[in-house]
Design a protein around this motif. Structure first.
Motif, PDB file in Angstrom:
ATOM      1  N   VAL A  75       0.841  -1.202   0.000  1.00  0.00           N
ATOM      2  CA  VAL A  75       0.000   0.000   0.000  1.00  0.00           C
ATOM      3  C   VAL A  75       0.875   1.250   0.000  1.00  0.00           C
ATOM      4  O   VAL A  75       0.577   2.235  -0.673  1.00  0.00           O
ATOM      5  CB  VAL A  75      -0.964   0.003   1.209  1.00  0.00           C
ATOM      6  CG1 VAL A  75      -1.690   1.328   1.338  1.00  0.00           C
ATOM      7  CG2 VAL A  75      -1.968  -1.146   1.093  1.00  0.00           C
ATOM      8  N   ASN A 125      -2.454   3.002  -7.755  1.00  0.00           N
ATOM      9  CA  ASN A 125      -3.510   2.018  -7.523  1.00  0.00           C
ATOM     10  C   ASN A 125      -3.081   0.574  -7.782  1.00  0.00           C
ATOM     11  O   ASN A 125      -3.931  -0.315  -7.781  1.00  0.00           O
ATOM     12  CB  ASN A 125      -4.734   2.359  -8.378  1.00  0.00           C
ATOM     13  CG  ASN A 125      -5.369   3.649  -7.934  1.00  0.00           C
ATOM     14  OD1 ASN A 125      -5.554   3.885  -6.750  1.00  0.00           O
ATOM     15  ND2 ASN A 125      -5.691   4.512  -8.885  1.00  0.00           N
ATOM     16  N   THR A 136      -4.073  -2.199  -5.253  1.00  0.00           N
ATOM     17  CA  THR A 136      -5.473  -2.608  -5.110  1.00  0.00           C
ATOM     18  C   THR A 136      -5.772  -3.956  -5.752  1.00  0.00           C
ATOM     19  O   THR A 136      -6.829  -4.527  -5.503  1.00  0.00           O
ATOM     20  CB  THR A 136      -6.428  -1.544  -5.699  1.00  0.00           C
ATOM     21  OG1 THR A 136      -6.191  -1.422  -7.103  1.00  0.00           O
ATOM     22  CG2 THR A 136      -6.263  -0.212  -5.012  1.00  0.00           C
ATOM     23  N   SER A 137      -4.852  -4.457  -6.553  1.00  0.00           N
ATOM     24  CA  SER A 137      -5.084  -5.761  -7.183  1.00  0.00           C
ATOM     25  C   SER A 137      -4.019  -6.794  -6.809  1.00  0.00           C
ATOM     26  O   SER A 137      -3.847  -7.787  -7.498  1.00  0.00           O
ATOM     27  CB  SER A 137      -5.163  -5.601  -8.700  1.00  0.00           C
ATOM     28  OG  SER A 137      -4.004  -4.995  -9.191  1.00  0.00           O
ATOM     29  N   PHE A 190     -11.041  -0.624  -0.557  1.00  0.00           N
ATOM     30  CA  PHE A 190     -10.502   0.074  -1.723  1.00  0.00           C
ATOM     31  C   PHE A 190      -9.859  -0.841  -2.765  1.00  0.00           C
ATOM     32  O   PHE A 190      -9.491  -0.381  -3.838  1.00  0.00           O
ATOM     33  CB  PHE A 190      -9.492   1.145  -1.297  1.00  0.00           C
ATOM     34  CG  PHE A 190     -10.140   2.329  -0.647  1.00  0.00           C
ATOM     35  CD1 PHE A 190     -10.913   3.195  -1.394  1.00  0.00           C
ATOM     36  CD2 PHE A 190     -10.007   2.553   0.705  1.00  0.00           C
ATOM     37  CE1 PHE A 190     -11.527   4.284  -0.805  1.00  0.00           C
ATOM     38  CE2 PHE A 190     -10.617   3.641   1.311  1.00  0.00           C
ATOM     39  CZ  PHE A 190     -11.378   4.507   0.556  1.00  0.00           C
ATOM     40  N   ARG A 191      -9.740  -2.120  -2.484  1.00  0.00           N
ATOM     41  CA  ARG A 191      -9.127  -3.007  -3.487  1.00  0.00           C
ATOM     42  C   ARG A 191     -10.089  -3.205  -4.655  1.00  0.00           C
ATOM     43  O   ARG A 191     -11.291  -3.037  -4.518  1.00  0.00           O
ATOM     44  CB  ARG A 191      -8.658  -4.321  -2.889  1.00  0.00           C
ATOM     45  CG  ARG A 191      -9.684  -5.316  -2.488  1.00  0.00           C
ATOM     46  CD  ARG A 191      -9.044  -6.634  -2.033  1.00  0.00           C
ATOM     47  NE  ARG A 191      -8.748  -7.479  -3.168  1.00  0.00           N
ATOM     48  CZ  ARG A 191      -7.529  -7.726  -3.656  1.00  0.00           C
ATOM     49  NH1 ARG A 191      -6.476  -7.203  -3.115  1.00  0.00           N
ATOM     50  NH2 ARG A 191      -7.365  -8.501  -4.702  1.00  0.00           N
ATOM     51  N   ASP A 192      -9.529  -3.576  -5.786  1.00  0.00           N
ATOM     52  CA  ASP A 192     -10.384  -3.813  -6.952  1.00  0.00           C
ATOM     53  C   ASP A 192     -10.995  -5.210  -6.847  1.00  0.00           C
ATOM     54  O   ASP A 192     -10.879  -5.879  -5.827  1.00  0.00           O
ATOM     55  CB  ASP A 192      -9.623  -3.598  -8.260  1.00  0.00           C
ATOM     56  CG  ASP A 192      -8.534  -4.621  -8.505  1.00  0.00           C
ATOM     57  OD1 ASP A 192      -8.490  -5.651  -7.813  1.00  0.00           O
ATOM     58  OD2 ASP A 192      -7.716  -4.398  -9.406  1.00  0.00           O
TER      59      ASP A 192
END
Length: 164
Positions: A37, A48, A51-52, A77-79
């Motif tokens: 992060v 970002n 996030t994956s 907030f993760r995808d």
């Protein structure tokens, strides 16, 4: 002045040339979640990428601030990409419903390997959806006061050979 320009021409930014998939699989996936992060400050491109990440490691001992809020935020907030490995290690989270929510979130993200070390009092009941999860292949290090209410139908060793 000209030597400084030559030096800049020689130094290459090789990390920026990596594809996003390589950054995920060969860089971010080996970092603790907190460090992944924190890579958002590296560049706009990295903002970002975390996030994956396919491996989420939440260790309360490594995070000294509001641990429950941190886990909530990472999961929020993760995808929508799948989680291959979800590891949760905590000892002072008093709200058991929050822990239950984190486990359910990992299931929602199609977790393949789940590692739980949770010090809870009172006894914590694992969600039934954990035993019905078709993507879960490995359930390890169940360290806590867990209750296993496995459903009679739907939980077969053929579909989940490494569970328990």
């Amino acid at each position: 002045m000209s030597s400084m320009l030559k030096h800049k021409e020689i130094v290459k930014d090789t990390i920026s040339t990596l594809q996003d998939a390589d950054l995920h699989h060969h860089t971010l996936s080996f970092l603790p979640t907190l460090c992944a992060v924190q890579t958002t400050i590296v560049s706009r491109r990295w903002k970002n990428l975390w996030t994956s990440v396919h491996s989420l490691v939440f260790d309360e001992d490594a995070y000294h601030e509001d641990f429950p809020r941190y886990v909530d935020n990472v999961l929020f907030f993760r995808d929508s990409s799948d989680i291959r490995n979800f590891r949760l290690s905590c000892g002072s989270v008093e709200d058991i419903s929050r822990i239950d929510g984190w486990i359910r979130a990992s299931i929602w993200f199609n977790v393949a390997e789940l590692n739980l070390s949770v010090a809870s009092d009172p006894v914590f009941e694992l969600p039934e959806s954990l035993f019905l999860c078709k993507t879960l292949k490995k359930l390890t290090q169940l360290t806590s006061n867990f209750i296993f209410n496995t459903p009679i139908a739907g939980c077969s060793q053929a579909s989940n050979p490494s569970i328990l």
